[in-house]
Design a protein around this motif. Structure first.
Motif, PDB file in Angstrom:
ATOM      1  N   CYS A  39      40.512  38.702  38.127  1.00 15.42           N
ATOM      2  CA  CYS A  39      41.673  38.319  37.529  1.00 15.42           C
ATOM      3  C   CYS A  39      42.558  39.429  37.808  1.00 15.42           C
ATOM      4  O   CYS A  39      43.929  38.784  37.525  1.00 15.42           O
ATOM      5  N   ASP A  40      42.437  40.542  37.861  1.00 18.88           N
ATOM      6  CA  ASP A  40      43.437  41.610  37.957  1.00 18.88           C
ATOM      7  C   ASP A  40      44.353  41.547  36.779  1.00 18.88           C
ATOM      8  O   ASP A  40      45.334  42.364  36.558  1.00 18.88           O
ATOM      9  N   THR A  41      43.863  41.304  35.624  1.00 15.35           N
ATOM     10  CA  THR A  41      44.367  41.665  34.049  1.00 15.35           C
ATOM     11  C   THR A  41      43.308  42.160  33.374  1.00 15.35           C
ATOM     12  O   THR A  41      43.432  42.070  31.979  1.00 15.35           O
ATOM     13  N   SER A  42      42.193  42.681  33.898  1.00 17.28           N
ATOM     14  CA  SER A  42      41.295  43.493  33.017  1.00 17.28           C
ATOM     15  C   SER A  42      40.479  42.497  32.040  1.00 17.28           C
ATOM     16  O   SER A  42      40.142  42.989  31.043  1.00 17.28           O
ATOM     17  N   SER A  43      40.428  41.330  32.466  1.00 12.05           N
ATOM     18  CA  SER A  43      39.659  40.310  31.677  1.00 12.05           C
ATOM     19  C   SER A  43      38.256  40.206  32.246  1.00 12.05           C
ATOM     20  O   SER A  43      37.195  39.905  31.451  1.00 12.05           O
ATOM     21  N   CYS A  44      38.093  39.993  33.456  1.00  9.24           N
ATOM     22  CA  CYS A  44      36.731  39.260  34.138  1.00  9.24           C
ATOM     23  C   CYS A  44      35.860  40.199  34.473  1.00  9.24           C
ATOM     24  O   CYS A  44      34.638  39.854  34.652  1.00  9.24           O
ATOM     25  N   GLY A  45      36.282  41.701  34.847  1.00  7.98           N
ATOM     26  CA  GLY A  45      35.178  42.453  34.902  1.00  7.98           C
ATOM     27  C   GLY A  45      34.507  42.439  36.645  1.00  7.98           C
ATOM     28  O   GLY A  45      33.686  43.498  36.602  1.00  7.98           O
ATOM     29  N   LYS A  57      37.220  49.038  33.991  1.00  7.05           N
ATOM     30  CA  LYS A  57      37.667  48.145  35.171  1.00  7.05           C
ATOM     31  C   LYS A  57      38.778  48.870  35.764  1.00  7.05           C
ATOM     32  O   LYS A  57      39.967  49.175  35.446  1.00  7.05           O
ATOM     33  N   CYS A  59      40.857  47.941  38.130  1.00  9.55           N
ATOM     34  CA  CYS A  59      42.312  47.167  38.136  1.00  9.55           C
ATOM     35  C   CYS A  59      43.153  47.622  37.032  1.00  9.55           C
ATOM     36  O   CYS A  59      44.214  47.271  37.398  1.00  9.55           O
ATOM     37  N   GLU A 130      30.411  41.568  27.585  1.00 14.73           N
ATOM     38  CA  GLU A 130      31.626  40.253  27.092  1.00 14.73           C
ATOM     39  C   GLU A 130      32.589  40.644  28.134  1.00 14.73           C
ATOM     40  O   GLU A 130      33.509  39.851  28.140  1.00 14.73           O
ATOM     41  N   GLY A 131      32.677  41.853  28.512  1.00 15.90           N
ATOM     42  CA  GLY A 131      33.732  42.005  29.509  1.00 15.90           C
ATOM     43  C   GLY A 131      33.606  41.616  30.909  1.00 15.90           C
ATOM     44  O   GLY A 131      34.523  41.851  31.901  1.00 15.90           O
ATOM     45  N   ASN A 132      32.741  40.828  31.069  1.00  9.74           N
ATOM     46  CA  ASN A 132      32.206  40.376  32.518  1.00  9.74           C
ATOM     47  C   ASN A 132      32.217  38.872  32.406  1.00  9.74           C
ATOM     48  O   ASN A 132      31.446  38.535  31.787  1.00  9.74           O
ATOM     49  N   LEU A 133      33.248  38.181  33.087  1.00  8.97           N
ATOM     50  CA  LEU A 133      32.960  36.733  33.435  1.00  8.97           C
ATOM     51  C   LEU A 133      32.617  36.235  34.541  1.00  8.97           C
ATOM     52  O   LEU A 133      32.701  36.710  35.737  1.00  8.97           O
TER      53      LEU A 133
END
Lengths: 156, 274
Positions: A39-45, A57, A59, A130-133
């Motif tokens: 995601c490049d927004t520290s959401s997907c992990g 993360k 990124c 929870e930080g990995n999609l």
């Protein structure tokens, strides 16, 4: 700016622009492309690696912030003869990956999780990851993999 | 996404950081964990010309029992706040709330001081420290001063910190035997709260902080006043949004946020009542 970082046991000294993200440094300067940009927004992990032994993360970290620190990427896990890390083995045996894009980040986050909590409950695994999609939505088998890896480590 | 170019300076002490920002002026920004600032820089919503890295000021990472309060160094990471035995004993609400910030990876990097200095009304710890009646210690060229949390938040991402000041310590009163609860309502596990509530209660005394219910973190004083006057939890919770100015966004209308605040305050107060 010149930085010196230890990555997977080898110290690298490089000139980087201050705005270089750690994930880009690892992928492009060092050629370690196992760490993905999602995601490049520290959401997907997907970009999760270990900084001084902790899952972070990459990124959302500047390479200059990692100057002098110790980094481990997914490439550090398997032995030279191809023997997989117990977490990788558990993911393989429990069908913990489908398309595989989130897998390097999932595996690094999972190892970080067990370092901090060697015997997690299923709920603690879900909270810890929870930080990995996973866009294949393969969460059940990922959680199963982590619990299996914890059980294997515990039985040794 | 790559941030716009900037110069990078690493400070070896709080005094050096303050001196550096004096040298480079208002276009310079402090960076600690960077988990609020770097996303903004990648989106080019922030374009500082100089980053002053205070992330290595390890002498500002501590959690200390200071008698009537707990002193927390501004560089203390969320993960260390979450797992602190001292906070678990004396300010459990704050330790619990820290566990709701982002995710494990974010909590390994983000700091309590960075979160508070960033002054995002959607962040968990500004509203939580506000509810707890915290005091922030800041250091500038002229020395240190204390700012009460209730006087700190001036507007969206705007605080009482001067550009040449650095937040150094957060002082949180001990909770004694107060009951407490943290509620966070969001769509995905790691998201910011659509609405969040940090609450504690000790008989007729209480504190209620609201996350993402306006341009600043909100102290729901009318709820606490009602509790002090003997109102029921249900009646007090109806006043949840009375001090707030919620805004509509992609996730929620004003009416929905107001309803959420009332519901979450009711739940939080019920769980805090012993």
């Amino acid at each position: 700016m010149q930085i010196s970082v230890t990555v997977n046991g080898t110290t690298h000294t490089d000139d980087v622009e201050p705005r270089t993200l750690l994930v880009h440094y690892v992928r492009e300067n060092l050629g370690l492309t196992g760490t993905n940009v999602g995601c490049d927004t520290s959401s997907c992990g997907a970009c999760t690696l270990h900084l001084n032994g902790e899952a972070v993360k990459s990124c959302t970290i500047l390479a200059v912030q990692a100057d002098g620190q110790d980094i481990a990427t997914i490439e550090s896990l398997a032995a030279a003869d191809g023997t997989l890390h117990p977490m990788q083995q558990a993911f393989m045996e429990n069908h913990g990956l489908q398309c595989g894009y989130c897998t390097p980040g999932m595996v690094m986050a999972s190892i970080g999780l067990l370092n901090e909590n060697p015997n997690p409950t299923e709920e603690e695994v879900r909270y810890g990851l929870e930080g990995n999609l996973c866009r294949c939505t393969g969460y059940h088998n990922i959680v199963k993999s982590v619990l299996a890896a914890a059980a294997t480590a515990g039985s040794k | 996404m790559i941030p716009a170019a900037f110069d990078y300076k690493r400070a070896g002490s709080a005094a050096e950081a303050i001196s550096l920002v004096g040298e480079y002026g208002e276009d310079a920004k402090f960076i600690a964990g960077g988990h609020s600032l770097l996303p903004l820089m990648k989106l080019r919503l922030a374009q500082p010309s100089v980053l002053i890295d205070i992330g290595r000021l390890s002498d500002l990472s501590y959690i200390t029992d200071a008698g009537d309060h707990i002193a927390i160094g501004a560089l203390t990471r969320h993960m260390d706040v979450e797992k602190s035995a001292v906070l678990a004993e004396h300010v459990p609400l704050l330790a619990n709330a820290a566990g709701y910030v982002g995710d494990a990876q974010v909590r390994h990097r983000g700091t309590i001081g960075g979160s508070i200095a960033h002054a995002d009304p959607a962040s968990d710890l500004p509203a939580t420290t506000l509810a707890l009646g915290a005091t922030y210690v800041v250091q500038g060229p002229g020395g240190t001063r204390e700012i009460a949390a209730k006087d700190f938040y001036l507007g969206f991402l705007e605080s009482a910190l001067a550009p040449d000041e650095i937040l150094t310590e957060i002082r949180v009163p001990k909770m004694g035997g107060a009951g407490w609860n943290f509620q966070k309502f969001n769509r995905r596990a790691q998201d910011w709260a659509i609405v969040g509530v940090a609450a504690w209660r000790d008989g007729t005394r209480s504190g209620v902080g609201l996350v993402n219910m306006g341009s600043v973190p909100i102290l729901a004083t009318q709820v606490s006043d009602a509790i002090a006057a003997g109102a029921s939890i249900e009646d007090a919770a109806q006043l949840a949004a009375a001090d707030a100015e919620p805004q509509a966004d992609l996730n929620a209308s004003v009416e929905y946020r107001t309803h959420l605040a009332q519901t979450l305050v009711r739940r939080a107060l019920a769980a805090s009542t012993r």
